[in-house]
Design a protein around this motif. Structure first.
Motif, short mmCIF file in Angstrom:
data_model
loop_
_atom_site.label_atom_id
_atom_site.label_comp_id
_atom_site.label_asym_id
_atom_site.label_seq_id
_atom_site.Cartn_x
_atom_site.Cartn_y
_atom_site.Cartn_z
N VAL A 58 0.84 -1.20 0.00
CA VAL A 58 0.00 0.00 0.00
C VAL A 58 0.87 1.25 0.00
N LEU A 59 0.42 2.25 -0.76
CA LEU A 59 0.99 3.59 -0.73
C LEU A 59 -0.10 4.50 -0.19
N SER A 60 0.12 5.02 1.01
CA SER A 60 -0.91 5.79 1.68
C SER A 60 -0.26 6.66 2.74
N ALA A 61 -1.09 7.38 3.49
CA ALA A 61 -0.63 8.17 4.63
C ALA A 61 -1.27 7.60 5.88
N ILE A 62 -0.43 7.26 6.86
CA ILE A 62 -0.91 6.68 8.11
C ILE A 62 -0.31 7.47 9.26
N GLY A 63 -1.13 7.83 10.22
CA GLY A 63 -0.66 8.65 11.32
C GLY A 63 0.41 7.96 12.15
N ALA A 64 1.25 8.77 12.77
CA ALA A 64 2.29 8.25 13.67
C ALA A 64 1.75 8.07 15.08
N LEU A 78 -1.97 -9.37 8.11
CA LEU A 78 -2.85 -9.83 7.05
C LEU A 78 -2.13 -10.02 5.72
N GLY A 79 -0.81 -9.83 5.70
CA GLY A 79 -0.03 -10.06 4.50
C GLY A 79 0.08 -8.87 3.57
N VAL A 80 -0.22 -7.66 4.08
CA VAL A 80 -0.13 -6.45 3.26
C VAL A 80 1.15 -5.70 3.62
N GLU A 81 1.98 -5.41 2.62
CA GLU A 81 3.25 -4.73 2.82
C GLU A 81 3.02 -3.24 3.04
N THR A 82 3.57 -2.72 4.14
CA THR A 82 3.35 -1.31 4.48
C THR A 82 4.64 -0.48 4.47
N ARG A 83 5.75 -1.05 4.05
CA ARG A 83 7.02 -0.32 4.18
C ARG A 83 7.09 0.91 3.27
N PHE A 84 6.21 1.02 2.29
CA PHE A 84 6.21 2.19 1.41
C PHE A 84 5.20 3.25 1.85
N ALA A 85 4.46 2.99 2.91
CA ALA A 85 3.46 3.94 3.39
C ALA A 85 4.13 5.10 4.12
N LEU A 86 3.54 6.28 4.00
CA LEU A 86 4.06 7.50 4.62
C LEU A 86 3.45 7.66 6.01
N ARG A 87 4.28 7.83 7.03
CA ARG A 87 3.78 8.15 8.37
C ARG A 87 3.72 9.67 8.51
N THR A 88 2.63 10.16 9.05
CA THR A 88 2.43 11.60 9.17
C THR A 88 2.13 11.97 10.63
N SER A 113 -5.85 12.97 6.56
CA SER A 113 -4.41 12.72 6.51
C SER A 113 -3.96 12.36 5.11
N LEU A 114 -4.73 11.52 4.45
CA LEU A 114 -4.41 11.13 3.07
C LEU A 114 -4.47 12.33 2.14
N GLU A 115 -5.50 13.15 2.28
CA GLU A 115 -5.65 14.31 1.41
C GLU A 115 -4.53 15.33 1.64
N ALA A 116 -4.14 15.50 2.92
CA ALA A 116 -3.07 16.47 3.23
C ALA A 116 -1.72 16.00 2.72
N ALA A 117 -1.50 14.70 2.68
CA ALA A 117 -0.20 14.16 2.23
C ALA A 117 0.01 14.40 0.75
N GLY A 118 -1.06 14.38 -0.03
CA GLY A 118 -0.95 14.65 -1.46
C GLY A 118 0.02 13.74 -2.18
N ALA A 119 0.81 14.33 -3.09
CA ALA A 119 1.70 13.56 -3.95
C ALA A 119 2.86 12.93 -3.20
N SER A 120 3.10 13.30 -1.94
CA SER A 120 4.23 12.72 -1.21
C SER A 120 4.07 11.21 -1.01
N ILE A 121 2.84 10.69 -1.07
CA ILE A 121 2.68 9.25 -0.93
C ILE A 121 3.19 8.49 -2.15
N LEU A 122 3.44 9.21 -3.26
CA LEU A 122 3.89 8.57 -4.49
C LEU A 122 5.41 8.51 -4.62
#
Length: 297
Positions: A58-64, A78-88, A113-122
């Protein structure tokens, strides 16, 4: 480190769902059950694909915050890789819905949080972790409509996505029109329900088949349209229109059914099934999901 099989870009949050076996239309406070589960369109798709044996990231924004840390742990379990997700520093996003015997009564999506992160999740798609502008990601990417309209338009034009097999899902009817720029990407497949299709195409279709054809006329390369207990449709430019009836079931849950349909359809096509078989499998999986039945891809 192992490369993911598919990227899921969009909402990763906590679903807080209240369900009751009675009708809320003429009542106030009723007995029921309230659950908190990992959710969000992107994560729902990723979790289903992981259950089928794929390696989604997943590429997303998740709170710290504490809720974010708990959510990451749940995703990994659950087997979903989160190492590329952005912590905010913002609170972890949440979705709250109420369902009764008639279906979804009301819902609120807090994806700030996702909307505020914008293109940084990419960033993982451009900094070499998952690709670069000159060597973009070439596999499937699921994108959901919780991204801002500006970011979806950026994705549609970005060289980072030029070689991708884009699978696009709305977050809700209220956000469906955000998808208009990205649905016109030549490698995009759009997954919507009949209501969402009408909002995007600017019409009032009476069947999924009519809705899918309207989306192609509006510029989509390919569109899959669901319609609850009625037949679903798959329309693709230059290809015959396909429809598939839904299996009658007693609906026991609604939230996540469309994501299950999309994930199953995508999985079927990655395994070489043709359009007819993929649509049939997706309809069967969606019916099993809403009936709380086990299903296999």
């Amino acid at each position: 480190m192992t490369r993911p099989d598919i990227l899921c870009i969009g909402s990763v949050l906590w679903d807080i769902i209240g369900r009751t076996d009675t009708s809320l239309r003429a009542r106030g406070d009723v007995a029921g059950h309230i659950t908190r589960l990992p959710g969000g369109v992107a994560l729902n798709i990723a979790m289903t694909l992981a259950r089928f044996g794929l390696r989604p990231a997943v590429l997303s924004a998740i709170g710290a915050d504490t809720e974010g840390t708990e959510l990451l742990a749940a995703c990994e379990a659950l087997g979903v890789e989160t190492r590329f997700a952005l912590r905010t520093d913002l609170p972890t996003d949440r979705y709250m819905a109420i369902e009764d015997t008639t279906g979804l009564v009301a819902a609120i999506a807090d994806a700030h949080s996702l909307e505020a992160a914008g293109a940084s999740i990419l960033e993982p798609l451009s900094d070499g972790r998952l690709g670069t502008a000159s060597a973009p990601w070439t596999g499937p990417i699921a994108v959901d409509g919780n991204l801002t309209e500006a970011l979806l338009a950026e994705i549609a034009a970005s060289p980072l996505f030029r070689a991708a097999d884009l699978r696009i899902a709305p977050a809700s009817p209220g956000k469906a029109e955000r998808l208009i720029p990205v649905m016109r990407h030549p490698g995009a497949t759009l997954y919507v329900n009949r209501q969402e299709a009408g909002l995007i195409a600017g019409c009032t279709p009476t069947t999924a088949a009519e809705a899918a054809q309207a989306l192609i006329a509006a510029g989509a390369a390919r569109a899959l349209v669901t319609d609850g207990a009625h037949p679903a449709a798959d329309a693709a430019r230059g290809q015959p229109l396909l429809t598939c009836a839904a299996r009658p079931v007693q609906a026991r849950r609604i939230t996540g059914a469309g994501d299950t349909f999309m994930a199953t359809h995508l999985f079927a096509e990655t395994r070489g099934h043709d359009r007819t078989e993929a649509l049939t499998r997706a309809q069967a999986a969606a019916a099993a999901y809403v009936a709380f039945e086990d299903f296999a891809p």
